[in-house]
Design an enzyme around this catalytic site. Structure first.
Site, PDB file in Angstrom:
ATOM      1  N   ARG A   1       0.846  -1.206   0.000  1.00  0.00           N
ATOM      2  CA  ARG A   1       0.000   0.000   0.000  1.00  0.00           C
ATOM      3  C   ARG A   1       0.869   1.239   0.000  1.00  0.00           C
ATOM      4  O   ARG A   1       2.063   1.175   0.320  1.00  0.00           O
ATOM      5  CB  ARG A   1      -0.978   0.006   1.164  1.00  0.00           C
ATOM      6  CG  ARG A   1      -0.384  -0.367   2.497  1.00  0.00           C
ATOM      7  CD  ARG A   1      -1.478  -0.388   3.553  1.00  0.00           C
ATOM      8  NE  ARG A   1      -1.045  -1.145   4.724  1.00  0.00           N
ATOM      9  CZ  ARG A   1      -1.468  -0.917   5.951  1.00  0.00           C
ATOM     10  NH1 ARG A   1      -2.325   0.046   6.181  1.00  0.00           N
ATOM     11  NH2 ARG A   1      -1.048  -1.652   6.950  1.00  0.00           N
TER      12      ARG A   1
ATOM     13  N   CYS B   1       6.093 -10.948   0.008  1.00  0.00           N
ATOM     14  CA  CYS B   1       4.820 -11.629  -0.283  1.00  0.00           C
ATOM     15  C   CYS B   1       4.030 -10.893  -1.370  1.00  0.00           C
ATOM     16  O   CYS B   1       3.238 -11.501  -2.095  1.00  0.00           O
ATOM     17  CB  CYS B   1       3.973 -11.835   0.964  1.00  0.00           C
ATOM     18  SG  CYS B   1       3.364 -10.339   1.740  1.00  0.00           S
ATOM     19  N   TYR B   2       4.277  -9.576  -1.524  1.00  0.00           N
ATOM     20  CA  TYR B   2       3.561  -8.839  -2.568  1.00  0.00           C
ATOM     21  C   TYR B   2       4.101  -9.153  -3.964  1.00  0.00           C
ATOM     22  O   TYR B   2       3.535  -8.689  -4.957  1.00  0.00           O
ATOM     23  CB  TYR B   2       3.580  -7.333  -2.281  1.00  0.00           C
ATOM     24  CG  TYR B   2       2.940  -7.007  -0.946  1.00  0.00           C
ATOM     25  CD1 TYR B   2       1.640  -7.418  -0.678  1.00  0.00           C
ATOM     26  CD2 TYR B   2       3.642  -6.342   0.054  1.00  0.00           C
ATOM     27  CE1 TYR B   2       1.055  -7.162   0.555  1.00  0.00           C
ATOM     28  CE2 TYR B   2       3.063  -6.089   1.288  1.00  0.00           C
ATOM     29  CZ  TYR B   2       1.771  -6.505   1.534  1.00  0.00           C
ATOM     30  OH  TYR B   2       1.190  -6.272   2.753  1.00  0.00           O
TER      31      TYR B   2
ATOM     32  N   HIS C   1       5.689 -16.489   3.503  1.00  0.00           N
ATOM     33  CA  HIS C   1       6.527 -15.720   2.577  1.00  0.00           C
ATOM     34  C   HIS C   1       7.259 -16.631   1.600  1.00  0.00           C
ATOM     35  O   HIS C   1       7.528 -16.230   0.468  1.00  0.00           O
ATOM     36  CB  HIS C   1       7.503 -14.813   3.349  1.00  0.00           C
ATOM     37  CG  HIS C   1       6.815 -13.614   3.932  1.00  0.00           C
ATOM     38  ND1 HIS C   1       6.324 -13.603   5.214  1.00  0.00           N
ATOM     39  CD2 HIS C   1       6.481 -12.413   3.383  1.00  0.00           C
ATOM     40  CE1 HIS C   1       5.724 -12.430   5.441  1.00  0.00           C
ATOM     41  NE2 HIS C   1       5.810 -11.694   4.336  1.00  0.00           N
TER      42      HIS C   1
ATOM     43  N   LYS D   1       4.084   2.472   2.236  1.00  0.00           N
ATOM     44  CA  LYS D   1       4.575   1.382   3.075  1.00  0.00           C
ATOM     45  C   LYS D   1       5.805   0.765   2.393  1.00  0.00           C
ATOM     46  O   LYS D   1       6.227   1.217   1.333  1.00  0.00           O
ATOM     47  CB  LYS D   1       3.471   0.334   3.324  1.00  0.00           C
ATOM     48  CG  LYS D   1       2.262   0.853   4.045  1.00  0.00           C
ATOM     49  CD  LYS D   1       2.477   1.202   5.523  1.00  0.00           C
ATOM     50  CE  LYS D   1       3.072   0.147   6.397  1.00  0.00           C
ATOM     51  NZ  LYS D   1       2.115  -0.528   7.260  1.00  0.00           N
TER      52      LYS D   1
ATOM     53  N   ASP E   1       7.824  -5.784   0.389  1.00  0.00           N
ATOM     54  CA  ASP E   1       7.724  -7.030   1.172  1.00  0.00           C
ATOM     55  C   ASP E   1       7.580  -8.163   0.145  1.00  0.00           C
ATOM     56  O   ASP E   1       6.774  -8.062  -0.793  1.00  0.00           O
ATOM     57  CB  ASP E   1       6.475  -6.904   2.072  1.00  0.00           C
ATOM     58  CG  ASP E   1       6.094  -8.190   2.798  1.00  0.00           C
ATOM     59  OD1 ASP E   1       6.561  -9.277   2.410  1.00  0.00           O
ATOM     60  OD2 ASP E   1       5.301  -8.102   3.755  1.00  0.00           O
TER      61      ASP E   1
ATOM     62  N   ASP F   1       9.525 -17.505   6.724  1.00  0.00           N
ATOM     63  CA  ASP F   1       8.366 -18.284   7.185  1.00  0.00           C
ATOM     64  C   ASP F   1       7.705 -18.920   5.967  1.00  0.00           C
ATOM     65  O   ASP F   1       8.021 -18.565   4.823  1.00  0.00           O
ATOM     66  CB  ASP F   1       7.374 -17.396   7.963  1.00  0.00           C
ATOM     67  CG  ASP F   1       6.888 -16.217   7.148  1.00  0.00           C
ATOM     68  OD1 ASP F   1       6.149 -16.446   6.183  1.00  0.00           O
ATOM     69  OD2 ASP F   1       7.281 -15.063   7.448  1.00  0.00           O
TER      70      ASP F   1
ATOM     71  N   ASP G   1       9.962 -11.641   4.026  1.00  0.00           N
ATOM     72  CA  ASP G   1       9.479 -10.298   3.704  1.00  0.00           C
ATOM     73  C   ASP G   1      10.651  -9.482   3.141  1.00  0.00           C
ATOM     74  O   ASP G   1      10.660  -9.088   1.966  1.00  0.00           O
ATOM     75  CB  ASP G   1       8.897  -9.753   5.020  1.00  0.00           C
ATOM     76  CG  ASP G   1       8.644  -8.268   5.080  1.00  0.00           C
ATOM     77  OD1 ASP G   1       9.131  -7.549   4.206  1.00  0.00           O
ATOM     78  OD2 ASP G   1       7.982  -7.821   6.046  1.00  0.00           O
TER      79      ASP G   1
HETATM   80  C1  FPP Z   1      -1.641  -5.518   6.123  1.00  0.00           C
HETATM   81  O1  FPP Z   1      -0.596  -6.034   6.783  1.00  0.00           O
HETATM   82  C2  FPP Z   1      -2.377  -6.669   5.491  1.00  0.00           C
HETATM   83  C3  FPP Z   1      -3.636  -6.587   5.096  1.00  0.00           C
HETATM   84  C4  FPP Z   1      -4.420  -5.359   5.316  1.00  0.00           C
HETATM   85  C5  FPP Z   1      -4.355  -7.739   4.410  1.00  0.00           C
HETATM   86  C6  FPP Z   1      -3.498  -8.550   3.518  1.00  0.00           C
HETATM   87  C7  FPP Z   1      -4.294  -9.445   2.652  1.00  0.00           C
HETATM   88  C8  FPP Z   1      -3.705 -10.399   1.940  1.00  0.00           C
HETATM   89  C9  FPP Z   1      -2.238 -10.602   1.997  1.00  0.00           C
HETATM   90  C10 FPP Z   1      -4.513 -11.265   1.017  1.00  0.00           C
HETATM   91  C11 FPP Z   1      -4.744 -12.622   1.556  1.00  0.00           C
HETATM   92  C12 FPP Z   1      -5.419 -13.445   0.548  1.00  0.00           C
HETATM   93  C13 FPP Z   1      -6.135 -14.548   0.782  1.00  0.00           C
HETATM   94  C14 FPP Z   1      -6.628 -15.347  -0.361  1.00  0.00           C
HETATM   95  C15 FPP Z   1      -6.444 -15.018   2.139  1.00  0.00           C
HETATM   96  P1  FPP Z   1       0.602  -5.126   7.300  1.00  0.00           P
HETATM   97  O2  FPP Z   1       0.098  -3.821   7.807  1.00  0.00           O
HETATM   98  O3  FPP Z   1       1.375  -5.962   8.253  1.00  0.00           O
HETATM   99  O4  FPP Z   1       1.467  -4.972   6.001  1.00  0.00           O
HETATM  100  P2  FPP Z   1       1.752  -3.733   5.035  1.00  0.00           P
HETATM  101  O5  FPP Z   1       2.518  -2.736   5.814  1.00  0.00           O
HETATM  102  O6  FPP Z   1       2.580  -4.343   3.953  1.00  0.00           O
HETATM  103  O7  FPP Z   1       0.426  -3.239   4.540  1.00  0.00           O
HETATM  104 ZN    ZN Z   2       4.555 -10.065   3.726  1.00  0.00          ZN
END
Ligand code: FPP
Ligand code: ZN
Length: 477
Positions: free
Chosen positions: A296, A304-305, A381, A299, A302, A378, A371
């Site tokens: 987002r 996983c994105y 990731h 931020k 990471d 983990d 990440d």
């Molecule tokens: C923020 O984490 C994370 C979310 C708001 C939701 C994330 C949703 C997914 C990864 C999709 C999952 C999909 C399925 C099918 C279950 P954070 O604040 O720790 O991370 P950030 O700083 O990167 O936003």
């Molecule tokens: Zn992640």
């Protein structure tokens, strides 16, 4: 490649700009001397890491993860599939028995034995069964109670086309995605289930272009005592996020055949692909040649994105958007008919830079993927970095006949007579493939991973295997 350096900022220090600068300073140390020769993908070490994590289960301090047992298994099995690791029949059977113990007597799967059914672990359990299961007694596939599962799905449906993720729980697009994947794979799609879903998904697109977790429905009180959903006042709830955006876009693509059956004169929900593309490009943290993604605005990148956001580029490309060579625009024109795509170049998604991030920064030096450095690895990731690597290496597209077949299949009653036609149409529909010679692996060929389906995150073989089994059967009502 130019000398890597940190991205410029406006010299107005905030917590966000400080953490961004700290992260880039760490990442700079991981930029390889020769950008074409990143460290190799350590498949054997990652395999050991996954097995160790699975057999140890979640450590006791992670009691909150107890409801994620299907996820841990899916992350592990799908990582094996992406890395091309075969499993022996004994371990497969153990996995099948474990998964079946999570099935709720009233339909759906919970996060562990005896836990309430929930859409998210249901996706993880069914995908895990797609990988290890088989037809017949004890094989897992025929032990899924499809009729109860279908009724469980309907029982979660809200009047605005959204779904609760579990009884008494919240609404969110992850639930819609999980339900749609399971319904697609197990041949449970019906107009009753899908009614209102496209409008709900479209309503979650934010002003930024990505999607948030849900939207706010408003209902008017009608003079005859009924209520009416006001589709034009339906603001998204919360900010655009890569995880939700992947779920919304994959759902939107799965819903296209259903949308095409609607009366062309009736109002059609729409998603703005250009605004989405602009947001996705901005999630790319390619300032220092390691092209990871953030989830987002403002931020940090990471690993996983790599899948949640990188996967969105793959999904758009499969629809002929953003430089892909998938379907011609006519087939998806309902969603972006007034937009020109010829001027959007492939470079909007730097696939080599993403592979570099995964290989150089997301691989933990000991084992597993993560990440970002200096975090630990983990299983979550590990899978989503590997799946992102796969998306960056391969170009997977639907066959051109997809839309015509789906349209045809939707018009057929789902009775015995039409089994073969439905089976062919639906399995072909999401049986996407790669054009020979179009994959691009950064570094050694040993870094190559298997292709994964951009919608399901299952390999093509597993997707086709389970779908061809369930499209021989009728849809429970
Ligand atoms: C923020 O984490 C994370 C979310 C708001 C939701 C994330 C949703 C997914 C990864 C999709 C999952 C999909 C399925 C099918 C279950 P954070 O604040 O720790 O991370 P950030 O700083 O990167 O936003
Ligand atoms: Zn992640």
């Amino acid at each position: 490649m130019a000398q890597p350096r940190q991205s410029p900022d406006d010299l107005y220090a905030t917590e966000t700009s400080d953490t961004q600068a700290e992260t880039e300073a760490v990442l700079l140390k991981h930029v390889p001397a020769d950008p074409e020769s990143p460290p190799p993908l350590q498949k054997a070490q990652h395999l050991q890491f996954l097995v160790r994590n699975l057999t140890q289960g979640f450590p006791s301090r992670y009691t909150s993860q107890d409801a994620s047992q299907p996820w841990l298994l899916y992350w592990t099995l799908q990582s094996f599939s992406v890395m091309g690791v075969a499993m022996d029949p004994d371990n497969k059977q153990k996995a099948i028995n474990t998964i079946l113990a999570w099935q709720h007597p009233e339909g759906g799967f919970g996060g562990g034995p005896g836990q309430a059914a929930h859409l998210l672990p249901t996706y993880a359990a069914v995908c895990a069964l797609a990988i290890v299961g088989r037809p017949g007694p004890g094989g897992g596939w025929d032990q899924i109670d499809r009729e109860k599962l279908y009724n469980f799905f309907l029982s979660l449906k809200e009047p605005d086309g959204s779904f609760l993720v579990s009884h008494g729980a919240e609404v969110d697009v992850r639930g819609t995605y999980c339900l749609l994947v399971v319904a697609y794979v197990l041949n449970l799609l019906t107009p009753e289930l899908l009614e209102g879903m496209p409008a709900f998904i479209a309503s979650c697109q934010t002003y930024e272009g990505g999607f948030s977790s849900a939207s706010q429905p408003y209902f008017s009180a009608e003079s005859d005592g009924t209520t009416k959903l006001l589709d034009d006042i339906r603001p998204p709830l919360g900010e655009a996020h890569g995880g939700y955006t992947f779920c919304a876009l994959a759902s939107w693509i799965m819903l296209q055949p259903y949308l095409n059956l609607q009366d062309p004169a009736s109002p059609r929900p729409s998603v703005e692909y250009k605004r989405l593309m602009r947001w996705l490009v901005q999630m790319q943290g390619s300032e220092i040649e390691l092209g990871g993604f953030r989830g987002r605005t403002n931020k940090l990148v990471d690993g996983c994105y790599s899948w949640w956001v990188g996967g969105c580029f793959a999904l758009l490309a499969s629809q002929g958007v953003g430089g892909g060579h998938g379907q011609d625009a006519d087939h998806t024109s309902t969603t972006h008919e007034d937009e020109e795509w010829d001027d959007v170049e492939e470079f909007v998604w730097n696939k080599l830079a993403l592979q570099r991030y995964i290989l150089c920064a997301a691989q933990h030096p000991a084992s597993g993927l993560r990440d970002k450095p200096p975090k630990s690895a983990d299983s979550y990731h590990t899978l989503y970095c590997l799946a992102g690597l796969s998306a960056a290496q391969h170009n997977i597209y639907p066959s051109p006949a997809r839309q015509a077949q789906l349209d045809q299949a939707w018009q057929l009653p789902s009775d015995e007579q039409n089994h073969e036609l439905r089976k062919t149409a639906f399995t072909e529909a999401l049986s996407w493939s790669e054009e020979e010679g179009t994959s691009h692996v950064l570094g050694s060929q040993a870094n190559r991973v298997n292709a994964t389906h951009p919608i399901f995150n299952l390999t093509m073989t597993h997707t086709e295997g389970i779908m061809s089994h369930f499209y021989k059967q009728t849809v429970p009502r």
